[in-house]
Scaffold this active site. Sequence first.
Site, PDB file in Angstrom:
ATOM      1  N   CYS A   2      -1.984  -1.965  10.686  1.00 35.15           N
ATOM      2  CA  CYS A   2      -2.522  -2.246  12.010  1.00 35.15           C
ATOM      3  C   CYS A   2      -1.997  -1.226  13.019  1.00 35.15           C
ATOM      4  CB  CYS A   2      -2.193  -3.646  12.518  1.00 35.15           C
ATOM      5  SG  CYS A   2      -2.868  -4.971  11.527  1.00 35.15           S
ATOM      6  N   ARG A  27      -3.688   3.596  10.001  1.00 32.65           N
ATOM      7  CA  ARG A  27      -2.815   2.434   9.814  1.00 32.65           C
ATOM      8  C   ARG A  27      -3.582   1.200   9.325  1.00 32.65           C
ATOM      9  NH1 ARG A  27       2.167   3.219  12.511  1.00 32.65           N
ATOM     10  NH2 ARG A  27       2.566   0.984  12.445  1.00 32.65           N
ATOM     11  N   TRP A  74      -5.394  -3.900   9.555  1.00 36.37           N
ATOM     12  CA  TRP A  74      -5.214  -3.967   8.101  1.00 36.37           C
ATOM     13  C   TRP A  74      -5.005  -5.444   7.821  1.00 36.37           C
ATOM     14  CZ3 TRP A  74      -1.304  -5.374   4.596  1.00 36.37           C
ATOM     15  CH2 TRP A  74      -1.470  -4.891   3.287  1.00 36.37           C
ATOM     16  N   ASN A 100       0.536  -6.628  15.295  1.00 36.82           N
ATOM     17  CA  ASN A 100       0.796  -5.983  14.013  1.00 36.82           C
ATOM     18  C   ASN A 100       1.943  -6.749  13.376  1.00 36.82           C
ATOM     19  OD1 ASN A 100       1.316  -4.257  11.887  1.00 36.82           O
ATOM     20  ND2 ASN A 100       2.277  -2.672  13.149  1.00 36.82           N
ATOM     21  N   GLY A 101       1.751  -7.283  12.171  1.00 37.06           N
ATOM     22  CA  GLY A 101       2.842  -8.007  11.520  1.00 37.06           C
ATOM     23  C   GLY A 101       2.342  -9.291  10.889  1.00 37.06           C
ATOM     24  N   GLU A 483       4.587  10.931  -9.178  1.00 38.60           N
ATOM     25  CA  GLU A 483       3.943  11.236  -7.901  1.00 38.60           C
ATOM     26  C   GLU A 483       2.524  11.763  -8.116  1.00 38.60           C
ATOM     27  OE1 GLU A 483       4.386  10.499  -4.962  1.00 38.60           O
ATOM     28  OE2 GLU A 483       3.357  12.008  -3.747  1.00 38.60           O
ATOM     29  N   LYS A 487      -0.708   9.912  -6.535  1.00 38.38           N
ATOM     30  CA  LYS A 487      -1.705  10.599  -5.691  1.00 38.38           C
ATOM     31  C   LYS A 487      -3.108  10.348  -6.231  1.00 38.38           C
ATOM     32  CE  LYS A 487      -0.013  11.156  -2.831  1.00 38.38           C
ATOM     33  NZ  LYS A 487       1.358  10.946  -2.505  1.00 38.38           N
ATOM     34  N   GLU A 490      -4.285   6.594  -5.771  1.00 39.77           N
ATOM     35  CA  GLU A 490      -4.561   6.096  -4.419  1.00 39.77           C
ATOM     36  C   GLU A 490      -5.786   6.732  -3.784  1.00 39.77           C
ATOM     37  OE1 GLU A 490      -1.330   6.359  -1.566  1.00 39.77           O
ATOM     38  OE2 GLU A 490      -0.728   8.295  -2.315  1.00 39.77           O
ATOM     39  N   HIS A 506       7.068   5.706 -27.545  1.00 33.72           N
ATOM     40  CA  HIS A 506       7.478   4.302 -27.635  1.00 33.72           C
ATOM     41  C   HIS A 506       6.393   3.347 -27.121  1.00 33.72           C
ATOM     42  CE1 HIS A 506      11.464   5.496 -28.835  1.00 33.72           C
ATOM     43  NE2 HIS A 506      11.507   6.340 -27.819  1.00 33.72           N
ATOM     44  N   LYS A 605      -1.172   3.630   6.226  1.00 39.78           N
ATOM     45  CA  LYS A 605      -0.129   4.673   6.197  1.00 39.78           C
ATOM     46  C   LYS A 605       1.268   4.094   6.329  1.00 39.78           C
ATOM     47  CE  LYS A 605       1.180   9.054   6.472  1.00 39.78           C
ATOM     48  NZ  LYS A 605       1.150   9.773   5.180  1.00 39.78           N
TER      49      LYS A 605
HETATM   50  O1  M6R Z   1       6.644   5.912   5.559  1.00 39.08           O
HETATM   51  P1  M6R Z   1       7.270   5.734   4.217  1.00 39.08           P
HETATM   52  O2  M6R Z   1       7.688   7.033   3.584  1.00 39.08           O
HETATM   53  O3  M6R Z   1       8.390   4.763   4.213  1.00 39.08           O
HETATM   54  O4  M6R Z   1       6.112   5.130   3.306  1.00 39.08           O
HETATM   55  C1  M6R Z   1       6.391   4.698   2.003  1.00 39.08           C
HETATM   56  C2  M6R Z   1       5.120   4.472   1.225  1.00 39.08           C
HETATM   57  O5  M6R Z   1       4.340   3.470   1.813  1.00 39.08           O
HETATM   58  C3  M6R Z   1       4.269   5.751   1.137  1.00 39.08           C
HETATM   59  O6  M6R Z   1       4.998   6.801   0.589  1.00 39.08           O
HETATM   60  C4  M6R Z   1       3.016   5.489   0.275  1.00 39.08           C
HETATM   61  O7  M6R Z   1       3.379   5.282  -1.045  1.00 39.08           O
HETATM   62  C5  M6R Z   1       2.024   6.649   0.402  1.00 39.08           C
HETATM   63  N1  M6R Z   1       0.703   6.141   0.557  1.00 39.08           N
HETATM   64  C6  M6R Z   1       1.997   7.527  -0.783  1.00 39.08           C
HETATM   65  O8  M6R Z   1       1.078   8.558  -0.686  1.00 39.08           O
END
Ligand code: M6R
Length: 610
Positions: A2, A27, A74, A100-101, A483, A487, A490, A506, A605
């Site tokens: 949000c 957000r 969100w 937000n929350g 990672e 990527k 997502e 394994h 984000k």
């Molecule tokens: O702002 P932060 O680094 O704490 O965020 C952590 C994760 O939410 C963030 O890295 C998330 O996994 C990203 N979407 C990855 O691309």
Amino acid sequence: MCGIVAASAGRDVVDILMSGLHSLEYRGYDSAGIVVVADGVLRTVKAEGKLERLRQKLEEVSLDGTFGLGHTRWATHGVPSERNAHPMVDSRQRVALIHNGIIENFLDIKRRLLDEGWSFTSDTDTEVIANLISSFLDDESADLVAAVRRAVSELEGMYAIAVVSTVGPEEEIVVSRHGPPLVIGLGEGEQFLASDPTALLAHTKRVVFLDDGEVARIRAGSVELWNAAGESIERQAEILDWDPVQAEKGGYRHFMLKEIHEQPQAVQDTFAGRVDFEERRVGFDSMRLADEVVERLERIQILACGTSWHAGLVGKFVLEELTGIPVEVDYGSEYRYRDPIVGPETLALGISQSGETADTVSAIRAARDEGAPVVSICNVLGSQITRLSDGVIYTHAGPEIGVASTKAFTTQLVAIYLLALWLRQQSGRPVERGLLDQLAHLPAAVDQAVRSEERCESLAREYFRAENFLYLGRGLNYPIALEGALKLKEISYIHAEGYPAGEMKHGPIALIDPDLPVVAVATGERVYDKVVSNMQEVKARDGVVIALTDRDPEDLEGVADEVLSVPRVSELLQPIVNVVPLQLLAYFIGVRRGCDVDQPRNLAKSVTVE
Ligand code: M6R
């Protein structure tokens, strides 16, 4: 999670609110809405879906007002719909609120308010706060600050709220937070509010971050602050060093691609000014860890989530190798619920791009409560984790808008490397010239990795139809495999797994078939031969191997179907180079599949709820 904006400007604020929401749309993009107060009436416009839908609606109505609120959602409570979109207006139509929350005790409060005659039109916890505040406003002395303070004292959970009302004597916006971030932008005769400073950059660089429990009253000509005890407080404004242009796409099709391209510069900016190459010393402006604290450190606990957690996994290798201090890496969401063994001899190292991730913030708080000194690696000035820290290493990545983290990750890795060198230096061990020289070559190597763009695009063309991917790596490259997989999943919605290459036999080896591309990260010396053996195991089962390597492609003939070349740097810095083509591969596959790579479905984000 949000986005909140507000403005009190003495001029029409609708465009200000919409441009703020545009900056904050990353957000959350389930719905959006704005409210202005005009002629003593709350006028709201809301739309389900992305901000564009709200923009279209606004073209059909005439809306103006000199103060108001905007929200991009969100969804937590209630499906994404116009009915559940914010701002929420109380049932007596005198308070509008954005939130937000998550309010944990909202059902209890709702039942009580229903008994008192208040009604509800949405499924949200937010509407409960609007009615609650309104229930504390009496028409004769309409003190919105007092009503908000009284209401938040009843709330359990996390909130950042902004409220306007039709009842008060003056135009005012009252805000409060417990958990999610709020930052006030100070202008000349006009004031702004946002969840994130990027939304303020177009108007001002002078900002005041709100702390937990604080309440603020924003009027066009003034900002007043009260602490959690209700005492009036003064706070010095901070000056943002971000450039508004950085928060624009600058000719790129997506923020993500722009941010991938910004990495050579961001990496350089993160070590610039912190390393004295002549004297072989490392230093930070905002590091306040006393020598005796460093001397007594027995271990380091890294606390992070998502991509930042992957940075932590790389950090474990780097910190252990350069400092000899044992390192554990924890998810923020797991740490605080498992009675961790932590005390003054443990350095809690928080890693977070936003500095606002609720799980990471809570974990850091838990460590701090047990007496652990805290250092954070963060990209956002003044954010929550920086306020909980004894030392901060800012990643100078500039605003990262794409939901998929790219430049934040590579700069986090640089910051970890610097921290490791600093701890080594503070404990009296030499910082050898080679450790620093390698850093100096890094921006050029990252730049070369970015130039693999065309190759990544052609690989994407070849493989974008795959429904599953496996990423393999060992040692420092295992977190890079994780990672790379994150990527891809997502932004392309392809199921992808990252695995330690040696563990494949394994279990996951059962998955290997010609339809499963296997991306193997094979660089460096230490485990290179082992990874090549694992690639052979894939080939022997008719699998498809895409090898990312710093060796001559001919070395991998017969073992890899495709080769993605990267330049070689020192082993501890190699992950910073290796991740770049994996970001590009995911990006181009996401684009080919027609996905919204900057705003992938279901994601936000900054995850400011637990
Ligand atoms: O702002 P932060 O680094 O704490 O965020 C952590 C994760 O939410 C963030 O890295 C998330 O996994 C990203 N979407 C990855 O691309």
